[in-house]
Design a protein around this motif. Sequence first.
Motif, PDB file in Angstrom:
ATOM      1  N   VAL A  45       0.627  -1.601   0.049  1.00  0.00           N
ATOM      2  CA  VAL A  45      -0.113  -0.011  -0.096  1.00  0.00           C
ATOM      3  C   VAL A  45       1.054   1.652   0.135  1.00  0.00           C
ATOM      4  O   VAL A  45       1.161   1.520   1.078  1.00  0.00           O
ATOM      5  N   PRO A  46       1.334   2.205  -0.931  1.00  0.00           N
ATOM      6  CA  PRO A  46       1.925   3.344  -1.058  1.00  0.00           C
ATOM      7  C   PRO A  46       1.497   4.567  -0.386  1.00  0.00           C
ATOM      8  O   PRO A  46       0.174   4.733  -0.523  1.00  0.00           O
ATOM      9  N   ALA A  48       1.638   3.405   2.858  1.00  0.00           N
ATOM     10  CA  ALA A  48       1.516   3.005   4.510  1.00  0.00           C
ATOM     11  C   ALA A  48       1.853   3.608   5.490  1.00  0.00           C
ATOM     12  O   ALA A  48       3.412   3.915   5.114  1.00  0.00           O
ATOM     13  N   ARG A  49       1.595   3.476   6.964  1.00  0.00           N
ATOM     14  CA  ARG A  49       2.255   3.466   7.703  1.00  0.00           C
ATOM     15  C   ARG A  49       3.560   2.630   7.404  1.00  0.00           C
ATOM     16  O   ARG A  49       3.508   1.273   7.413  1.00  0.00           O
ATOM     17  N   ARG A  50       4.825   2.612   8.548  1.00  0.00           N
ATOM     18  CA  ARG A  50       5.984   1.389   8.248  1.00  0.00           C
ATOM     19  C   ARG A  50       5.345   0.622   8.511  1.00  0.00           C
ATOM     20  O   ARG A  50       6.393  -0.674   7.999  1.00  0.00           O
ATOM     21  N   CYS A  51       4.722   0.079   9.650  1.00  0.00           N
ATOM     22  CA  CYS A  51       4.753  -1.075   9.853  1.00  0.00           C
ATOM     23  C   CYS A  51       3.077  -2.027   9.235  1.00  0.00           C
ATOM     24  O   CYS A  51       2.763  -3.034   9.298  1.00  0.00           O
ATOM     25  N   ILE A  52       2.547  -1.371   8.475  1.00  0.00           N
ATOM     26  CA  ILE A  52       1.667  -1.894   7.032  1.00  0.00           C
ATOM     27  C   ILE A  52       2.448  -2.731   6.377  1.00  0.00           C
ATOM     28  O   ILE A  52       3.191  -1.999   5.641  1.00  0.00           O
ATOM     29  N   ARG A  53       2.061  -4.004   6.469  1.00  0.00           N
ATOM     30  CA  ARG A  53       2.769  -4.848   5.730  1.00  0.00           C
ATOM     31  C   ARG A  53       1.999  -4.869   4.191  1.00  0.00           C
ATOM     32  O   ARG A  53       2.595  -5.302   2.763  1.00  0.00           O
ATOM     33  N   GLY A  54       0.985  -4.762   4.064  1.00  0.00           N
ATOM     34  CA  GLY A  54       0.154  -4.740   2.779  1.00  0.00           C
ATOM     35  C   GLY A  54      -1.134  -5.211   3.455  1.00  0.00           C
ATOM     36  O   GLY A  54      -1.939  -5.080   4.546  1.00  0.00           O
ATOM     37  N   ILE A  55      -1.845  -5.311   2.208  1.00  0.00           N
ATOM     38  CA  ILE A  55      -3.664  -5.352   2.333  1.00  0.00           C
ATOM     39  C   ILE A  55      -3.300  -7.027   2.335  1.00  0.00           C
ATOM     40  O   ILE A  55      -2.909  -7.287   1.234  1.00  0.00           O
ATOM     41  N   LEU A  56      -4.191  -7.866   2.481  1.00  0.00           N
ATOM     42  CA  LEU A  56      -4.725  -9.227   2.022  1.00  0.00           C
ATOM     43  C   LEU A  56      -5.775  -9.904   1.515  1.00  0.00           C
ATOM     44  O   LEU A  56      -6.810  -8.813   1.990  1.00  0.00           O
ATOM     45  N   ASN A  57      -6.538 -10.344   0.546  1.00  0.00           N
ATOM     46  CA  ASN A  57      -7.599 -10.364   0.072  1.00  0.00           C
ATOM     47  C   ASN A  57      -8.035 -11.788   0.554  1.00  0.00           C
ATOM     48  O   ASN A  57      -7.607 -13.416   0.392  1.00  0.00           O
ATOM     49  N   THR A 152       0.027   5.874  17.107  1.00  0.00           N
ATOM     50  CA  THR A 152       1.477   5.879  18.288  1.00  0.00           C
ATOM     51  C   THR A 152       2.405   4.567  16.774  1.00  0.00           C
ATOM     52  O   THR A 152       3.367   4.746  17.418  1.00  0.00           O
ATOM     53  N   MET A 153       1.203   4.682  15.505  1.00  0.00           N
ATOM     54  CA  MET A 153       2.238   3.936  14.557  1.00  0.00           C
ATOM     55  C   MET A 153       3.570   4.630  13.516  1.00  0.00           C
ATOM     56  O   MET A 153       3.262   6.061  13.643  1.00  0.00           O
ATOM     57  N   PRO A 154       4.316   4.354  14.090  1.00  0.00           N
ATOM     58  CA  PRO A 154       5.295   4.949  12.640  1.00  0.00           C
ATOM     59  C   PRO A 154       5.026   5.191  11.229  1.00  0.00           C
ATOM     60  O   PRO A 154       4.329   4.523  10.621  1.00  0.00           O
ATOM     61  N   PRO A 155       5.618   6.761  10.680  1.00  0.00           N
ATOM     62  CA  PRO A 155       4.626   7.749   9.925  1.00  0.00           C
ATOM     63  C   PRO A 155       5.825   6.660   8.533  1.00  0.00           C
ATOM     64  O   PRO A 155       6.730   5.924   8.806  1.00  0.00           O
ATOM     65  N   PRO A 156       5.149   6.619   7.581  1.00  0.00           N
ATOM     66  CA  PRO A 156       5.422   6.002   5.769  1.00  0.00           C
ATOM     67  C   PRO A 156       7.592   5.971   6.603  1.00  0.00           C
ATOM     68  O   PRO A 156       7.203   7.607   7.169  1.00  0.00           O
ATOM     69  N   ASP A 157       7.951   5.689   5.412  1.00  0.00           N
ATOM     70  CA  ASP A 157       9.418   6.264   5.478  1.00  0.00           C
ATOM     71  C   ASP A 157       9.551   7.322   4.629  1.00  0.00           C
ATOM     72  O   ASP A 157       8.550   8.286   4.136  1.00  0.00           O
ATOM     73  N   ALA A 158      11.104   7.927   4.209  1.00  0.00           N
ATOM     74  CA  ALA A 158      10.978   8.955   3.219  1.00  0.00           C
ATOM     75  C   ALA A 158      10.512   9.068   1.704  1.00  0.00           C
ATOM     76  O   ALA A 158      10.346  10.096   1.915  1.00  0.00           O
ATOM     77  N   ALA A 159      10.335   7.880   0.947  1.00  0.00           N
ATOM     78  CA  ALA A 159      10.176   7.560   0.216  1.00  0.00           C
ATOM     79  C   ALA A 159       8.735   7.534   0.088  1.00  0.00           C
ATOM     80  O   ALA A 159       7.724   7.973  -0.855  1.00  0.00           O
ATOM     81  N   GLY A 160       7.682   7.483   1.331  1.00  0.00           N
ATOM     82  CA  GLY A 160       6.284   8.143   1.472  1.00  0.00           C
ATOM     83  C   GLY A 160       5.451   6.706   1.185  1.00  0.00           C
ATOM     84  O   GLY A 160       4.584   6.163   0.931  1.00  0.00           O
ATOM     85  N   HIS A 161       6.426   5.832   1.223  1.00  0.00           N
ATOM     86  CA  HIS A 161       5.636   4.638   1.010  1.00  0.00           C
ATOM     87  C   HIS A 161       6.899   3.155   2.255  1.00  0.00           C
ATOM     88  O   HIS A 161       7.851   2.971   3.023  1.00  0.00           O
ATOM     89  N   GLY A 162       5.309   2.040   2.515  1.00  0.00           N
ATOM     90  CA  GLY A 162       6.056   1.381   3.767  1.00  0.00           C
ATOM     91  C   GLY A 162       7.110   0.682   3.080  1.00  0.00           C
ATOM     92  O   GLY A 162       7.444   0.581   1.784  1.00  0.00           O
ATOM     93  N   PRO A 163       7.870  -0.360   3.458  1.00  0.00           N
ATOM     94  CA  PRO A 163       9.016  -1.407   3.385  1.00  0.00           C
ATOM     95  C   PRO A 163       8.373  -2.276   2.482  1.00  0.00           C
ATOM     96  O   PRO A 163       7.320  -2.529   2.111  1.00  0.00           O
ATOM     97  N   GLU A 164       9.210  -2.630   1.246  1.00  0.00           N
ATOM     98  CA  GLU A 164       9.406  -3.838   0.348  1.00  0.00           C
ATOM     99  C   GLU A 164      10.027  -4.663   0.762  1.00  0.00           C
ATOM    100  O   GLU A 164      11.265  -5.199   0.907  1.00  0.00           O
ATOM    101  N   ARG A 165       9.145  -5.477   1.687  1.00  0.00           N
ATOM    102  CA  ARG A 165       9.253  -7.181   1.497  1.00  0.00           C
ATOM    103  C   ARG A 165       8.828  -7.925   1.078  1.00  0.00           C
ATOM    104  O   ARG A 165       8.053  -8.103   0.957  1.00  0.00           O
TER     105      ARG A 165
END
Length: 165
Positions: A45-46, A48-57, A152-165
Amino acid sequence: MPKAAKIKATGKQLELAVIFVGDIVCGVETRLVKEINKNLNFTLVPGARRCIRGILNLRGQILTVIDLRDRLGLEPLPLDPSMRVVVISDRGEDIGLLVDGVADVVLGDERNLEPSPSNIDAVEGAFFTGILKMEDRLVAVLDIVEVLRFETMPPPDAAGHGPER
């Protein structure tokens, strides 16, 4: 009033689903757990907060998945087949928690619930409602309200999106 008083137990027993996050043995009240799923096909999810891994169907229902390691301040790991998504229901919304692994359901006497210390394995104690002392282990009981507190969730990284893992 000690923080452990926030646990809502039926009678004198606590029923907890045991999960692993790093080296921490955690417990989630089973009344909050809808299911445990091994589907790790997340969509990023572009913004998104850093701890949001994504969305799941999940069978047609879209869930937000929070990386519990990241949320607790631990180093996130690449996805691994042993990881699971614990689907919890909080205030009418289903949310997924990505955890390192799951164990079983345990019953514990609420008289053995102690207030959580200020930190547990370098994780802030505010994320826990208490520590359940059992015969063979200690179980840190997660405070789901605190874990899911958006402010209290950490904000997105400087690129404006959560981690790509």
